[in-house]
Design an enzyme around this catalytic site. Structure first.
Site, PDB file in Angstrom:
ATOM      1  N   ASP A  13       0.815  -1.228   0.000  1.00  0.00           N
ATOM      2  CA  ASP A  13       0.000   0.000   0.000  1.00  0.00           C
ATOM      3  C   ASP A  13       0.843   1.269   0.000  1.00  0.00           C
ATOM      4  O   ASP A  13       0.419   2.300   0.514  1.00  0.00           O
ATOM      5  CB  ASP A  13      -0.951   0.041   1.222  1.00  0.00           C
ATOM      6  N   LYS A  16       2.165   2.340  -5.066  1.00  0.00           N
ATOM      7  CA  LYS A  16       2.850   1.904  -6.298  1.00  0.00           C
ATOM      8  C   LYS A  16       2.005   2.221  -7.528  1.00  0.00           C
ATOM      9  O   LYS A  16       2.519   2.569  -8.577  1.00  0.00           O
ATOM     10  CB  LYS A  16       3.116   0.391  -6.250  1.00  0.00           C
ATOM     11  N   LYS A  18       0.028   4.655  -8.354  1.00  0.00           N
ATOM     12  CA  LYS A  18       0.168   6.005  -8.920  1.00  0.00           C
ATOM     13  C   LYS A  18       1.502   6.158  -9.647  1.00  0.00           C
ATOM     14  O   LYS A  18       1.577   6.719 -10.734  1.00  0.00           O
ATOM     15  CB  LYS A  18       0.053   7.045  -7.793  1.00  0.00           C
ATOM     16  N   GLY A  40      -4.457  -4.285  -4.522  1.00  0.00           N
ATOM     17  CA  GLY A  40      -5.511  -3.379  -4.960  1.00  0.00           C
ATOM     18  C   GLY A  40      -5.001  -1.971  -4.995  1.00  0.00           C
ATOM     19  O   GLY A  40      -4.278  -1.565  -4.086  1.00  0.00           O
ATOM     20  N   HIS A  41      -5.281  -1.267  -6.046  1.00  0.00           N
ATOM     21  CA  HIS A  41      -4.985   0.151  -6.032  1.00  0.00           C
ATOM     22  C   HIS A  41      -5.933   0.912  -6.938  1.00  0.00           C
ATOM     23  O   HIS A  41      -6.561   0.354  -7.822  1.00  0.00           O
ATOM     24  CB  HIS A  41      -3.518   0.435  -6.342  1.00  0.00           C
ATOM     25  N   GLN A 224       2.017  -5.948  -3.148  1.00  0.00           N
ATOM     26  CA  GLN A 224       2.402  -6.020  -1.717  1.00  0.00           C
ATOM     27  C   GLN A 224       3.740  -5.299  -1.507  1.00  0.00           C
ATOM     28  O   GLN A 224       4.017  -4.351  -2.214  1.00  0.00           O
ATOM     29  CB  GLN A 224       2.439  -7.478  -1.213  1.00  0.00           C
ATOM     30  N   GLY A 302     -11.037  -3.007   2.511  1.00  0.00           N
ATOM     31  CA  GLY A 302     -11.626  -1.880   3.241  1.00  0.00           C
ATOM     32  C   GLY A 302     -11.189  -1.816   4.705  1.00  0.00           C
ATOM     33  O   GLY A 302     -11.630  -0.947   5.455  1.00  0.00           O
ATOM     34  N   GLY A 415       0.120  14.201  -3.430  1.00  0.00           N
ATOM     35  CA  GLY A 415      -1.344  14.172  -3.553  1.00  0.00           C
ATOM     36  C   GLY A 415      -1.728  12.973  -4.387  1.00  0.00           C
ATOM     37  O   GLY A 415      -0.866  12.310  -4.968  1.00  0.00           O
TER      38      GLY A 415
END
Ligand code: IMP
Length: 437
Positions: A13, A16, A18, A40-41, A224, A302, A415
């Site tokens: 998390d 990566k 972006k 997940g991204h 990961q 989540g 951002g």
């Protein structure tokens, strides 16, 4: 430009997605090499918001081929759902998506076994994402896995499924006291998936090596992070794949001599989802503030992410075991407004001071982090695109991270939007292709 591996330097998390999205503009191929839909991204661009689990985000660019390599474990239902999600948003999926015939499948019994095993571990549970990742990799290593290529050979697929269900159903019914699976039902379901995926399945190792011969630029997108890697992570609180840079070779069939650079992604602080040691974890007000400002909730499950100060021991170890050529630091703006920011430079356990990452879980669980306290910054860095516009305290913080991690910082994210990024040096430029014969 050269071929670049992009990996997480912490516990996943790190943002990566972006960074891959930015660099994919200059790439011909974006390749996933391990993990599965546990990753997940979210990518936010001018056309909208896209959620990715298995398909590399490079799919958003025309001219980029996305590859799901042999090291990935593929849940076909999740993959098809993702293809549908992208297609309804106007993304074309055709020849630009290739899936390795050697990648292993996730089957319904993998998820059921994982659920049951996590439940029976009680407080010692790993806190997995529940996507069947561990049991699928376990079957791969036990040589009873079923591969994507088997989907295209119905009689072989059925025979393997029948063989496996004898054992898996025994385990589910007799040991875990839960429902078994019927061969025919699973078979029919997976043959439906086969029809949908057939045109994408190929020998991706050949595809990638042909591309390298043509001097194409490849990005390897790790999922990961290093400290969730099955070898280098906080075992057993890890995922079941090689999330570090080495996995890019075994997970794609591209040799190490074809890799020109490794970019590590780290957050300006630290987060972790699931169980396991986390020396710099902040359980009170500051941790909560980081969680809220950083929107630290897992994009797959989540779940709220645990938050803490930047741990330089963790990132230096990642720099070493991955051979990082540079770092991208994300979410710097989340630290805005802190009077003081802390950097962990070592761990104290009893009389002993650890400057390097210990493998002993007992040490990691019970150690006290040693902190260097630095002055924070009160002005906003959100959206800053030039290094020189950063407050002097933020520059000092970044310089100290470079020093402690023994690795230069090439990019800083300020951002969630693509444009909200400082590019000091394009990591792809740094990883210029070495001469090949
Ligand atoms: P699994 O990968 O679902 O087996 O979960 C094993 C561990 O890795 C758990 O602690 C998960 O929370 C963690 N994990 C798996 N995927 C990710 C990810 O993409 N980001 C962060 N943690 C992850």
């Amino acid at each position: 430009m050269g071929n670049l591996v992009i990996i997480g330097a912490q516990w996943g998390d790190e943002g990566k997605g972006k960074i891959v999205d930015i660099l994919a503009q200059d790439a011909d191929f974006v390749v996933r090499y391990q993990g599965g839909s546990n990753a997940g991204h979210t990518v936010i661009n001018e056309r909208g918001t896209y959620v990715f689990h298995l398909i590399p985000s490079g799919i958003l660019y025309r001219g980029v081929t996305c590859v799901i390599g042999n090291g990935v474990v593929v849940d076909p239902a999740a993959l098809i759902e993702e293809m549908d999600h992208l297609q309804t948003k106007g993304v074309t999926i055709g020849k630009n998506l290739a899936i390795s015939e050697r990648a292993h499948l996730i089957l319904p019994y993998h998820k059921a076994i994982e659920r049951a095993s996590e439940q029976s571990r009680g407080l010692r549970r790993i806190g997995t994402t529940g996507r069947g990742i561990g049991p699928s990799y376990a079957d791969k290593m036990a040589r009873i896995g079923i591969r994507v290529g088997d989907l295209l050979n119905p009689s072989l697929f059925k025979r393997k499924l029948e063989d496996n269900l004898v054992e898996m159903n025994w385990l589910l019914e007799q040991f875990h006291k839960t429902d078994p699976y019927q061969v025919d039902k699973v078979f029919d379901q997976y043959m439906g998936y086969a029809d949908r995926l057939r045109s994408h399945v190929t020998d991706t190792a050949l595809l990638l090596n042909r591309a390298i011969r043509k001097n194409k630029t490849l990005l390897f997108e790790g999922a990961q992070g290093t400290h969730l890697d099955v070898d280098f992570g906080t075992y057993p609180y890890v995922t079941s794949s090689s999330a570090s840079a080495g996995g890019a070779c075994t997970g794609t069939g591209v040799g190490p001599t074809m890799i020109d650079g490794v970019l590590g992604i780290a957050k300006a602080y630290t987060t972790r989802v699931g169980s396991g040691p986390f020396p710099t974890e902040l359980t009170e007000e500051i941790g909560q503030r980081l969680q809220e400002r950083g929107n630290e909730f897992g994009s797959t499950t989540g779940r709220p992410r645990r938050c803490g100060w930047f741990d330089a021991v963790l990132v230096r170890y990642a720099a070493q075991v991955n051979g990082l050529t540079s770092l991208a630091l994300t979410k710097l703006d989340v630290l805005d407004g802190h009077r003081e920011v802390l950097l962990c430079t070592g761990y104290r356990h009893g009389e002993k001071l650890y400057k390097d990452m210990p493998s002993d879980l007992e040490v990691l669980t019970n150690c006290q982090p040693v902190y260097q306290r630095m002055k924070g910054w009160t002005v906003s860095t959100t959206g800053t695109t030039k290094y020189n516009q950063l407050p002097v305290e933020a520059k000092r913080y970044l310089a100290r991270i470079e020093e402690l991690a023994q690795c230069p910082i090439d990019m800083i994210s300020t951002g969630s939007k693509r444009a909200e990024t400082i590019i000091i040096r394009n990591p792809l430029e740094r990883s210029r292709r070495r001469p090949r014969h």
